[in-house]
Write a protein that holds these residues in place. Structure first.
Motif, PDB file in Angstrom:
ATOM      1  N   LYS A  65     -26.638   8.793  55.386  1.00 27.20           N
ATOM      2  CA  LYS A  65     -25.438   9.442  54.375  1.00 27.20           C
ATOM      3  C   LYS A  65     -25.038   8.428  53.372  1.00 27.20           C
ATOM      4  O   LYS A  65     -24.719   8.644  52.395  1.00 27.20           O
ATOM      5  CB  LYS A  65     -24.095   9.644  55.420  1.00 27.20           C
ATOM      6  N   SER A  66     -24.800   7.269  53.885  1.00 27.06           N
ATOM      7  CA  SER A  66     -24.326   5.903  53.194  1.00 27.06           C
ATOM      8  C   SER A  66     -25.313   5.812  51.736  1.00 27.06           C
ATOM      9  O   SER A  66     -25.009   5.468  50.657  1.00 27.06           O
ATOM     10  CB  SER A  66     -23.984   4.875  53.903  1.00 27.06           C
ATOM     11  N   THR A  67     -26.403   5.757  52.225  1.00 26.19           N
ATOM     12  CA  THR A  67     -27.439   5.771  51.354  1.00 26.19           C
ATOM     13  C   THR A  67     -27.474   6.961  50.182  1.00 26.19           C
ATOM     14  O   THR A  67     -27.558   6.510  49.157  1.00 26.19           O
ATOM     15  CB  THR A  67     -28.833   5.944  52.014  1.00 26.19           C
TER      16      THR A  67
ATOM     17  N   LEU B 127     -16.291   8.590  48.780  1.00 25.99           N
ATOM     18  CA  LEU B 127     -15.561   8.230  49.862  1.00 25.99           C
ATOM     19  C   LEU B 127     -16.601   8.212  51.053  1.00 25.99           C
ATOM     20  O   LEU B 127     -17.324   9.023  51.520  1.00 25.99           O
ATOM     21  CB  LEU B 127     -14.530   9.300  50.042  1.00 25.99           C
ATOM     22  N   ASP B 128     -17.124   6.751  51.595  1.00 26.00           N
ATOM     23  CA  ASP B 128     -17.744   6.639  52.780  1.00 26.00           C
ATOM     24  C   ASP B 128     -16.869   6.183  54.011  1.00 26.00           C
ATOM     25  O   ASP B 128     -16.410   5.150  54.301  1.00 26.00           O
ATOM     26  CB  ASP B 128     -18.768   5.679  52.548  1.00 26.00           C
ATOM     27  N   GLU B 129     -16.540   7.431  54.921  1.00 24.59           N
ATOM     28  CA  GLU B 129     -15.698   7.099  55.960  1.00 24.59           C
ATOM     29  C   GLU B 129     -14.598   6.375  55.601  1.00 24.59           C
ATOM     30  O   GLU B 129     -14.245   5.473  56.283  1.00 24.59           O
ATOM     31  CB  GLU B 129     -16.541   6.534  57.261  1.00 24.59           C
ATOM     32  N   PRO B 130     -13.798   6.980  54.590  1.00 16.90           N
ATOM     33  CA  PRO B 130     -12.467   5.959  54.025  1.00 16.90           C
ATOM     34  C   PRO B 130     -11.825   5.723  55.019  1.00 16.90           C
ATOM     35  O   PRO B 130     -10.819   4.948  54.731  1.00 16.90           O
ATOM     36  CB  PRO B 130     -12.190   6.923  52.954  1.00 16.90           C
TER      37      PRO B 130
HETATM   38 MG   LIG Z   1     -22.812   5.115  56.826  1.00 20.80          MG
END
Ligand SMILES: [Mg+2]
Ligand SMILES: Nc1ncnc2c1ncn2[C@@H]1O[C@H](COP(=O)(O)OP(=O)(O)OP(=O)(O)O)[C@@H](O)[C@H]1O
Length: 281
Positions: A47-49, A161-164
């Motif tokens: 997901k972050s990638t 937003l990455d797990e903000p």
């Molecule tokens: Mg991640």
């Protein structure tokens, strides 16, 4: 014209001497301007990638990521990112941190105008009275607010937003979700939010992208979230429609757990491979 498009996107990491690790494959997604898209999936699926490729912090190694039909080849002020852990500079005040972003994007404006911009965004996230404090002097929720103000002060079109809110308590998280939802509506933002919090995904988004487990992860299903806006948290969360979507997300994640790809190839598998789907509250 298409807004944000991922066309057959894939990502393979190659690092010195190690076998290549194909993390993502065949990602096709079209996000319309103003849409709020949430992404869920097991830990390590990529997901972050995926978010980093939209941010231009990582290159796609297959396919292309395009904004308004132009391939993204690096970061740009029209795409702002907020990570799980704030990345404020400790030696600058909250205002100083926001000013850094404003100065970079609006370099041609007079100093007073730039400062007014920064203050306006700090006011929007409720931080104006704390703007002269340093990061260590404010709470975790306030730091995330500062990160959001800094991102939005660049007046981006796309907010990534990455797990903000992952590191925050439930109440602060709910408040910040409401703020992001409001800012999304007020500013016509397009939001791409990675989260482990299913309630957050259902409450905030227009669509939920559910990722298969990795390695070689792809999009498993996309759920439409049809609730009208503005949304009223309590009544929405108590509704049957909400429970139904929430259950579909949980079912998807549990089904994926059983589909974990065995380590038959030299592709590295994340450790730990699978986490329980996190539920809010
Ligand atoms: Mg991640
Ligand atoms: N720079 C890199 N080099 C090699 N492998 C990487 C790199 N960055 C990420 N990976 C690997 O890619 C996979 C996906 O990582 P990513 O951070 O995108 O997962 P994620 O879905 O965001 O996980 P989480 O939910 O835990 O944040 C993991 O196996 C990770 O180890």
């Amino acid at each position: 014209m298409k807004f944000l498009e991922l066309i057959s996107v894939g990502k393979t990491f190659r690092s010195g001497g190690k076998p290549p690790a194909e993390i993502l494959t065949g990602i096709d997604l079209h996000i319309e301007k103003g849409e709020f898209v949430a992404v869920i999936g097991h830990s390590g699926c990529g997901k972050s990638t995926l978010l980093s490729m939209i941010a231009g912090l990582e290159d796609a190694t297959a396919g292309s990521v395009c904004l308004r039909e132009h391939e993204i080849s690096g970061p740009g002020p029209e795409r702002a990112v907020v990570f799980q852990h704030h990345s404020l500079l400790p030696w600058r005040t909250v205002l100083g941190n926001v000013m850094l972003a404003v100065d970079a994007v609006f370099a041609r404006e007079a100093k007073a105008e730039r400062r007014a911009r920064a203050e306006r965004w700090l006011e929007k996230v409720g931080l104006k009275e704390h703007m002269l404090k340093y990061p260590h002097e404010i709470s975790g929720g306030m730091k995330q607010r500062a990160g959001i103000a800094r991102a939005l002060s660049m007046e981006p079109e796309v907010l990534l937003l990455d797990e903000p809110f992952g590191a925050l308590d439930a109440l602060t998280r709910a408040q910040l979700q409401d703020e992001v939802v409001r800012l999304h509506a007020e500013n016509g933002l397009t939001v791409f939010m990675v989260t482990h919090d299913i309630d957050e995904a259902v409450y905030c988004s227009d669509r939920i992208v559910m990722m298969n487990v990795g390695p070689r992860a792809s999009i498993g299903q996309i759920l439409d979230v049809p609730f009208a806006r503005p949304r009223e948290r309590i009544s929405l969360m108590e509704s049957e429609g909400f429970a139904h979507l929430r259950a579909r997300c949980i079912r998807f994640l549990y089904d994926q757990k059983g589909k974990q790809v065995p380590v038959a190839t030299p592709i590295p598998v994340p450790d730990p491979v699978v986490g329980e789907p996190a539920l809010a509250g």
